[in-house]
Design an enzyme around this catalytic site. Structure first.
Site, PDB file in Angstrom:
ATOM      1  N   SER A 124      47.048  30.270  27.890  1.00 51.87           N
ATOM      2  CA  SER A 124      46.371  31.240  28.624  1.00 51.87           C
ATOM      3  C   SER A 124      45.129  31.910  27.864  1.00 51.87           C
ATOM      4  O   SER A 124      44.200  30.864  27.377  1.00 51.87           O
ATOM      5  CB  SER A 124      47.125  32.298  29.031  1.00 51.87           C
ATOM      6  N   LYS A 176      39.231  52.455  45.114  1.00 57.94           N
ATOM      7  CA  LYS A 176      39.372  53.069  43.935  1.00 57.94           C
ATOM      8  C   LYS A 176      40.911  53.209  43.553  1.00 57.94           C
ATOM      9  O   LYS A 176      41.233  53.242  42.383  1.00 57.94           O
ATOM     10  CB  LYS A 176      38.728  54.569  43.984  1.00 57.94           C
TER      11      LYS A 176
END
Length: 295
Positions: A124, A176
């Site tokens: 990764s 949000k």
């Protein structure tokens, strides 16, 4: 319930254990270090001046990378250093610091050669950090790949109901609260997060394809979060050679055209502190997972 709080407070317990166990030792060895170092500075400076190769290590989760970036910068600006061995044993980590490392290695390679060595895990973000090296060598027993991006979040709504806790939110902006842990995500929130993950993944595979001279349309083969053995990684083009660190060093000597290799010495006190910190992190991990098993 007791085990739940044990898990929650395990980081604090681990830190207190670390302080109790090592504080006096660290203070004592710090004093010894400064006493001894005053007599060895000149000898160390002499070795530093003659050093022509440098080893930089990336180990553990990628979260804070200031130390590694500083070492890369030192290698880049030190005209005596002719090549760098980038030793990696990391499962990856956060996107931004992984990209920061990748482009720091890319800038370093433009000045002097870099050989990356997968000593255990190069996956990764740590693989991302290594892609711009001149060559990548993987230990025969190492694991490579896991080229993908993930975003996870817990939904503790039911647990909160059981213990009588609820959240209150005032927000401006539709998205949000995306990724909140206090309830299940809405579909539009999932789509928003998915778009971020998809774009980050596209950047990842594009950089890998560019650095490793692979075809981006073949990303299902070399990426897609596949986990490879060293031999499999070489077959799909993620590494150049499978071998031990001796092979990686020999490769660096050849590329850097160094006939008399002298490795830059790492500060012994820094090595000691790093060892203590790594041990503390390991102890914390063991405590944390023991708590999870008990829960």
């Amino acid at each position: 319930m007791l085990n739940f709080f044990r898990i929650i407070f395990s980081p604090i317990i681990a830190i207190l254990d670390f302080i109790t166990k090592y504080f006096k030792t660290v203070v004592f060895l710090t004093i010894i270090y400064f006493v001894v170092s005053s007599n060895s500075d000149s000898a160390l400076a002499s070795i530093e001046e003659s050093s022509n190769l440098q080893k930089i290590e990336l180990s553990g989760p990628i979260l804070k990378v200031d130390k590694v970036l500083d070492e890369i910068y030192q290698a880049k600006t030190n005209s005596n250093i002719k090549g760098v061995l980038f030793v990696v044993n990391s499962p990856g980590g956060s996107v931004a610091p992984s990209v920061e490392l990748a482009y720091a290695i890319k800038e370093l390679r433009e000045i002097k050669p870099v050989v990356a060595y997968a000593s255990g895990v190069m996956a990764s973000g740590s693989y991302y950090a290594s892609i711009w090296a001149n060559k990548i060598v993987a230990n025969p027993g190492s694991m490579v790949g896991s080229i993908g991006v993930i975003f996870q979040g817990a939904n503790v709504e039911e647990l909160m109901k059981k213990i009588g806790v609820s959240t209150q939110t005032i927000k401006a902006g539709k998205y949000k609260e995306s990724g909140t842990f206090s309830r299940e995500w809405n579909e539009y929130e999932k789509e928003e997060l998915a778009s971020v993950i998809s774009d980050t993944y596209a950047m990842f595979i594009s950089d890998v394809a560019d650095a490793r001279k692979l075809k981006i349309e073949d990303h299902e083969t070399f990426a897609n979060a596949h986990i490879f053995t060293s031999r499999q990684a070489k077959k799909v083009g993620l590494v150049d050679e499978v071998g031990t660190i001796t092979l990686a060093k020999d490769m660096l000597y050849k590329i850097a055209k160094v006939k008399n290799p002298i490795w830059k010495k790492e500060d012994k006190f820094d090595m000691f502190i790093d060892k203590i910190i790594n041990e503390a992190v390991t102890n914390f991990s063991l405590k944390f997972y023991d708590g999870l098993k008990a829960y």
